[in-house]
Design a protein around this motif. Sequence first.
Motif, mmCIF file in Angstrom:
data_model
loop_
_atom_site.group_PDB
_atom_site.id
_atom_site.type_symbol
_atom_site.label_atom_id
_atom_site.label_comp_id
_atom_site.label_asym_id
_atom_site.label_seq_id
_atom_site.Cartn_x
_atom_site.Cartn_y
_atom_site.Cartn_z
ATOM 1 N N ARG A 1 3.618 0.461 11.625
ATOM 2 C CA ARG A 1 4.476 -0.594 11.581
ATOM 3 C C ARG A 1 3.376 -1.705 12.284
ATOM 4 N NH1 ARG A 1 9.580 -3.002 11.195
ATOM 5 N NH2 ARG A 1 10.384 -1.236 9.769
ATOM 6 N N ASP B 1 0.410 -2.577 10.431
ATOM 7 C CA ASP B 1 0.753 -3.548 9.204
ATOM 8 C C ASP B 1 0.815 -4.952 9.512
ATOM 9 O OD1 ASP B 1 1.443 -3.359 6.470
ATOM 10 O OD2 ASP B 1 3.382 -3.903 7.383
ATOM 11 N N ARG B 2 1.291 -5.096 10.523
ATOM 12 C CA ARG B 2 1.569 -6.458 11.325
ATOM 13 C C ARG B 2 0.154 -6.859 11.467
ATOM 14 N NH1 ARG B 2 2.785 -11.054 12.426
ATOM 15 N NH2 ARG B 2 4.258 -11.605 14.214
ATOM 16 N N LEU C 1 -2.726 -6.078 10.323
ATOM 17 C CA LEU C 1 -3.223 -6.502 9.021
ATOM 18 C C LEU C 1 -2.634 -7.655 8.656
ATOM 19 C CD1 LEU C 1 -2.897 -2.919 7.463
ATOM 20 C CD2 LEU C 1 -5.381 -3.977 8.004
ATOM 21 N N GLY C 2 -1.653 -7.869 8.484
ATOM 22 C CA GLY C 2 -1.356 -9.382 8.403
ATOM 23 C C GLY C 2 -1.655 -10.361 8.957
ATOM 24 N N SER D 1 -5.486 -10.836 7.929
ATOM 25 C CA SER D 1 -5.600 -11.637 6.656
ATOM 26 C C SER D 1 -5.199 -13.192 6.678
ATOM 27 C CB SER D 1 -4.885 -11.003 5.426
ATOM 28 O OG SER D 1 -3.402 -10.874 5.809
ATOM 29 N N GLU E 1 -11.347 -4.370 5.699
ATOM 30 C CA GLU E 1 -10.373 -3.645 6.621
ATOM 31 C C GLU E 1 -10.548 -2.097 6.298
ATOM 32 O OE1 GLU E 1 -6.854 -7.180 6.296
ATOM 33 O OE2 GLU E 1 -7.036 -5.407 4.942
ATOM 34 N N ASP F 1 0.234 5.328 2.068
ATOM 35 C CA ASP F 1 1.205 4.766 1.072
ATOM 36 C C ASP F 1 1.772 3.620 1.539
ATOM 37 O OD1 ASP F 1 2.706 4.822 -1.193
ATOM 38 O OD2 ASP F 1 4.436 5.640 -0.136
ATOM 39 N N ILE F 2 2.087 3.566 2.946
ATOM 40 C CA ILE F 2 2.583 2.486 3.675
ATOM 41 C C ILE F 2 1.504 1.434 3.743
ATOM 42 C CG2 ILE F 2 3.669 1.792 5.713
ATOM 43 C CD1 ILE F 2 4.697 4.296 6.185
ATOM 44 N N LEU F 3 0.130 1.406 4.319
ATOM 45 C CA LEU F 3 -0.826 0.756 4.462
ATOM 46 C C LEU F 3 -1.320 0.175 3.284
ATOM 47 C CD1 LEU F 3 -1.730 1.689 8.059
ATOM 48 C CD2 LEU F 3 0.008 -0.061 7.324
ATOM 49 N N SER F 4 -1.639 1.108 2.438
ATOM 50 C CA SER F 4 -2.764 0.902 1.276
ATOM 51 C C SER F 4 -3.806 0.328 1.629
ATOM 52 C CB SER F 4 -1.981 0.129 -0.095
ATOM 53 O OG SER F 4 -1.511 -1.003 0.578
ATOM 54 N N LEU F 5 -4.733 1.293 2.292
ATOM 55 C CA LEU F 5 -5.741 0.679 3.062
ATOM 56 C C LEU F 5 -7.051 1.672 2.860
ATOM 57 C CD1 LEU F 5 -6.335 -1.993 4.770
ATOM 58 C CD2 LEU F 5 -5.942 -0.652 6.790
#
Lengths: 251, 269
Positions: free
Chosen positions: B150, B153-154, B156-157, B160, B175, B200-204
């Motif tokens: 989580r 993910d934050r 990564l936001g 971007s 990334e 699956d969650i981060l698609s990275l």
Amino acid sequence: MSTDSKKSPNKLIALEFKTSTFSVPVLMLLTDDLISIEQQLKEKVNQAPDFFKNSPLVLDLQNINKLSSIINISALVGIIRKAGLLTVGLRGGNVEQNKQASELLIPVYSALSGSVLAENKKEKKSSPTPESKVDEKAGVIITTLITQPIRSGQRIYAEGDLIILSQVSAGAEIIAEGNIHVYNTLRGRALAGVQGNEDARIFCFDLQAELISIAGNYKVSEDLDKSVRNKPVQIYLQNEALIIKDIVQPH
Amino acid sequence: MARIIVVTSGKGGVGKTTTSAAIAMGLAKKGHKTAVIDFDVGLRNLDLIMGCERRVVYDFVNVINGEATLNQALIRDKNCNLLYILPASQTRDKDALSQEGVGRVLDELKKDFKYIVCDSPAGIEKGAHLAMYFADDAFVVTNPEVSSVRDSDRMLGILSSKSRRAEQNEEPINEFLLLTRYSPERVKLGEMLSVEDVQDILSLHLLGVIPESKSVLNASNSGTPVILDEKSDAGQAYADIVARYLGEERPHRFIDDKKGFFRNLFGGK
């Protein structure tokens, strides 16, 4: 020591302006009877005292102004304060009411949108009929298209429809005044029709949302039945209840 | 053209400093002149992991404030003469960093170095923000558990939307995902998220998986980046990551349970 703050690389930044959207409850007044208002407000607040305690509130006078009632803004704000709520705005008021609100340092909003009325806009507002305003709005279809993933902590607000091609992570928030389409996994919060459009819908490819809401009617993840999760669904409002259905209907 | 790499995560304790030390050493060992900067002002650790804590005279904040030149503050690594460390200040806090100052130091480093690795502090506040702001590439270090995912993910936001590249509408930061402290046995038992779950969650883009390993702690304690321990699984995993980052094709390792494989082979349970 140099006192020229402009040249100092370590100049302290004291403030920064940012735009944020808040959802604030609106109190629609249906009568100018202050006693009934006070009594019924008290009853409402007593149902959930913690929820209402010091909650901000916007007063909506559209309905009572249709009845051409006269209401004392100052007394009304006093009643609201006594009930433990804070008036942070007035909308749908007439010239006199707006003036009274301004004297009480309460911001005045326009009747339709949430934007603050500037002094000079006030006169303009009274001239066009409501219909022309609606036409104006309907004429411009604003669609926001997003292709990048919406990550946790990000917030997207669309004035019209919102179309998202990538995933919406848990902890992200997507908000639209119109419909929301997510052609990927929806894990965050999705709020459609936030300005009260009850016909707005949410479409998503894979429902794993934390919260879904249409025109203020919401469901949290815990309320989502297993049968609607992890698949393409559409969500719409029917008799104030959120309906979640498969996009592809079996024949 | 010099490239700035930020090693970041959001969450603390996932292995950012270990990763920064390892990849900086890996890049230098491959013949690229590399600098690694500790952005964790007030909680400096990188010098310990790199084994140069007793040679710190000037630090990053001194350079930003003009109290020392970059050359005075940079410490040459004892194992590799193409690697330099810019330590953080231990006696200051993150407010000592300014965007203008950090930008100036990075611009100066860019003239002389091929890769500049920025070791980000945990969190999403000023230190972490400045560490990622000027980056060209981001290594997002994640542990296979939900809170770390989580937080990544934050982060990564933020990469971007709040980086220099985002603000100036340039090509976005590249990334990469680094999954650390991975234990295939525990994934099998359902105690840990799998590579697929995290992807699956981060698609990275997955740059590599670093297995949970004793060698990491040993390396930290002895002040030698784990990548120099060529026999260890974690050291090899980091070597793979550096090679992949530089464009080599290498198959992913350490994702499957090797013991399980042998167990299956011999018909055990």
